[in-house]
Design a protein around this motif. Structure first.
Motif, short mmCIF file in Angstrom:
data_model
loop_
_atom_site.label_atom_id
_atom_site.label_comp_id
_atom_site.label_asym_id
_atom_site.label_seq_id
_atom_site.Cartn_x
_atom_site.Cartn_y
_atom_site.Cartn_z
N GLN A 276 52.69 2.74 39.90
CA GLN A 276 52.50 3.50 38.65
C GLN A 276 50.81 4.01 38.86
O GLN A 276 50.36 4.87 38.37
N ALA B 201 49.20 5.78 28.87
CA ALA B 201 48.42 6.62 29.35
C ALA B 201 49.26 8.03 29.33
O ALA B 201 48.67 9.15 29.26
N GLU C 79 48.20 11.44 28.21
CA GLU C 79 48.00 12.56 29.10
C GLU C 79 48.85 14.04 28.61
O GLU C 79 48.36 15.11 28.65
N LYS D 148 49.22 7.62 38.74
CA LYS D 148 48.18 7.79 37.97
C LYS D 148 47.04 8.32 38.72
O LYS D 148 46.59 9.54 38.25
N ARG E 75 47.94 11.79 39.45
CA ARG E 75 48.00 12.86 38.63
C ARG E 75 46.45 13.13 38.13
O ARG E 75 46.02 14.30 37.83
N LYS E 76 45.74 12.13 38.43
CA LYS E 76 44.19 12.47 37.97
C LYS E 76 43.63 13.45 39.15
O LYS E 76 43.04 14.55 38.57
#
Lengths: 431, 267
Positions: free
Chosen positions: A178, A366, A370, A182, A185-186
């Motif tokens: 995860q 998140a 998001e 994350k 994705r950032k």
């Protein structure tokens, strides 16, 4: 003579241009009964030709990705996970305590019934002090029962320890996944932002240079242009293109450098986060295992064996032995049921815990944030494009002399459709 | 010299005709537009909204308590309907007078300005008459607002109620089919997404999912959209309307052709 010819040529060009303009206007008679000064534009169609449209598609894909990842119910928040974890831990604690209590109560009940049975057996053979002996005999019963319970407790402890280690490994792996996701994705979001900025720069430069480019191209299309002027104009055009490209390349290089640094920083942060999470989980588990071990030890100490009675005849001893075996067997069967019940409760709680820390671990709300962020960006980008389309449509409407122009028209049996003209304008900016 | 003069005269004539078409435009009946958000933020609306929110909070609590008491599905359905009706009544009680006064103000401004239709500001790209200021001024005044005596001229702008068209059996059936398809695809793509090894693969899966759903949507709904559009255009033509917009965007006036379109689609 040559001056006269040049003047005629100019007049001819003007006439050709005006004829073309008139022809163009003749195609769009906004005063006709069919149009009556009303126009409309299909914004959704025009937007598909906007230079920023690929960004919109990417945002749509990113939104779909988040939705696919967290399908079904929305992921719980950090506070939600914490609260549910606490609740599950509490439920497990209550189940454990209840099991111990039931076991102790059952044990006392069987002890009492066994003591009564032994007392009755001793009284039947005329043995005095039957109660004391029965009490002493119970010591032997308890010792045997203690052995069985100790065995079960030890096995239960080993099973618990193994399950904790297994859960730890799985949780750490999922949390690591995860965290990495994350971070990815950032990173991806940053890439998209950069691309969007580059596209916007390209778009604004094209827009800024558009009048100049159009003017040069119009002049270049003049057949009567001499070679030197043509070459100069081509050079100017090339210079504009090069300037635009250089500005975009400079921005791209800046983005590349900052992206590399950001990637490294993100990686370091991700590794630190994973290590920290793993450390926390292992520390918690060690403490949980230690607590369970202490509880088992306490239980074993409480079940310590008592001395066997010495002054009984072999027949009485045999009878007491039979009674003892009977009650031990019954108690063990009952205890098994109680422990099985506890195991089932624990398995259920473990499943809930796994669900909580599994699919949604690390999400900590998140995903919801998001998603909202992506939706906001999508709306903002769409509005930006919509404004551009509306501005272009206004310009065309003014030029044509329309009185009112709508968007969001469902169907039309008249009016003038500006969609194609506005699309061409948007496309020319794109080029 | 003479030729140049003729050319210049011709140019001037053509330019006049080409550049000022509005000057000789056919007389279109007036189109006005209103910024509904601005009107909605007036103190009277804000007050009514606050009261409605408070009433809803009370009803919500009562609803939860009533649902706890409901034992069968029929009971629950009855309770749900009862509370829906209660909320609707409250909404009419609180918002009704405010909306009525607003509608009256819009009608009066429209009549005064000879407007045959007033639409939401959002759908007007160019032209039209902004009536927001006049409506806000009228609503903010303490004077009683009465219905206008003169009726506006018939509009060349029509409207259809998209919600009513969406409830047609063919549209509902297509919607259900699409919904089932999306659910099934979602399950498939969730698995593919979870099996993806890196972010690039995951992005590709999401893009493929979007494409697939969009293609199915086009396959199922586009024929209906086209059919509705042509039926609407035909109905508009019959009534001499130029364009047709959604009812949700109409604030006042216009010509409702929903029934005509429904009938055409049901044939």
């Amino acid at each position: 003579m040559s001056k006269m010819r040049f003047s005629n040529k100019r007049a001819l060009v003007v006439a050709v241009m005006l004829t073309a303009l008139m022809a163009g206007c003749a195609r769009v008679d906004v005063n006709s009964a069919k149009i009556r000064g009303v126009g409309y534009v299909r914004v959704d169609q025009v937007i598909k030709h906007d230079p920023l449209y690929p960004q919109l598609t990417k945002l749509n894909d990113a939104i779909a990705a988040v939705k696919l990842q967290y399908a079904g119910s929305p992921p719980p928040s950090t506070a939600g996970i914490a609260a549910q974890t606490t609740q599950l831990a509490q439920e497990l604690k209550v189940a454990g305590e209840q099991t111990s209590r039931i076991l102790a109560q059952t044990r006392a009940d069987y002890e009492q019934r066994e003591r009564a049975a032994i007392a009755a057996a001793l009284a039947a053979v005329g043995n005095t002090g039957a109660g004391d002996r029965a009490g002493q005999s119970m010591g032997a019963t308890s010792a045997a029962q203690a052995q069985a319970i100790a065995k079960q407790a030890t096995q239960g402890f080993v099973r618990y320890q193994q399950s904790v280690v297994r859960e730890d490994r799985a949780t750490i792996a999922k949390i690591a996944h995860q965290i990495q996701l994350k971070a990815a994705r950032k990173y991806q979001a940053r890439v998209m932002e950069d691309q969007q900025r580059e596209a916007q720069l390209s778009y604004s430069l094209s827009k800024q240079d558009a009048p100049k480019v159009v003017a040069i191209k119009t002049r270049l299309s003049n057949l009567a242009l001499d070679g030197a002027t043509k070459k100069r104009l081509q050079g100017e055009l090339k210079a504009i293109e090069q300037r635009e490209r250089a500005a975009i390349d400079a921005m791209r290089n800046r983005h590349k450098a900052s992206l590399t640094a950001y990637g490294k920083q993100l990686q370091a942060r991700t590794n630190a986060q994973i290590a920290q999470q793993a450390q926390n989980i292992q520390r918690d588990s060690q403490s949980k295992v230690a607590m369970q071990r202490d509880a088992v030890l306490a239980k074993l100490r409480a079940l310590g064996p008592a001395p066997l009675p010495q002054n009984l005849s072999p027949a009485t001893k045999a009878k007491i032995e039979t009674i003892h075996h009977q009650f031990t067997g019954e108690f063990e069967a009952q205890a098994q049921k109680i422990i099985a019940n506890y195991d089932s409760t624990k398995a259920d709680i473990d499943r809930q815990y796994a669900a909580l820390t599994g699919a949604n671990a690390g999400a900590t709300g998140a995903a919801g944030q998001e998603l909202a962020k992506l939706e906001r960006r999508r709306v903002s980008l769409y509005r930006q494009m919509e404004t551009q389309v509306r501005n272009d449509a206004q310009r065309v409407a003014r030029r044509l002399g329309l009185r009112v122009v709508f968007q969001g028209v469902i169907a039309a049996s008249g009016g003038y459709d500006l969609t194609n003209q506005v699309t061409k304008d948007i496309e020319s900016l794109n080029k | 010299m003479k030729t140049r003069f003729i050319h210049l005269c011709l140019a001037a004539t053509v330019a006049t005709v080409a550049l000022t078409p509005a000057a000789i435009a056919a007389d279109l009946t007036g189109v006005g537009y209103l910024n509904q958000a601005q009107v909605g933020s007036l103190p009277t609306f804000a007050k009514a909204n606050t009261q409605l929110a408070q009433a809803k909070a009370v009803l919500d609590r009562q609803f939860v308590a009533a649902m706890k008491g409901a034992k069968t599905d029929a009971d629950r359905q009855r309770v749900a309907l009862e509370f829906q009706q209660k909320f609707s009544d409250k909404q009419n009680e609180l918002m009704g007078p405010v909306l009525e006064r607003t509608q009256m103000a819009i009608a009066q401004v429209a009549a005064k300005n000879h407007l045959s239709i007033v639409v939401d500001k959002r759908i007007v790209v160019y032209g039209g008459e902004n009536v927001t200021k006049a409506v806000v001024a009228l609503l903010s005044s303490s004077q009683a607002i009465t219905a206008p005596t003169a009726t506006p001229p018939p509009s060349e702008i029509g409207f259809v109620d998209n919600n009513a068209l969406d409830s047609l059996p063919t549209v509902k059936e297509a919607d259900q089919k699409l919904s089932k398809y999306v659910q099934a695809q979602r399950k498939i793509y969730e698995q593919r997404f979870n099996a993806a090894k890196n972010n690039a693969e995951r992005t590709a899966v999401a893009a493929s999912y979007n494409k697939k759903v969009a293609a199915k949507q086009k396959q199922l709904l586009q024929p209906l959209v086209d059919k509705t559009r042509s039926a609407t255009a035909a109905a508009a033509k019959k009534k001499g309307l130029l364009v047709v917009i959604d009812r949700a965007d109409v604030v006042f006036g216009g010509v409702d052709i929903t029934k005509d379109v429904q009938n055409a689609l049901l044939k």
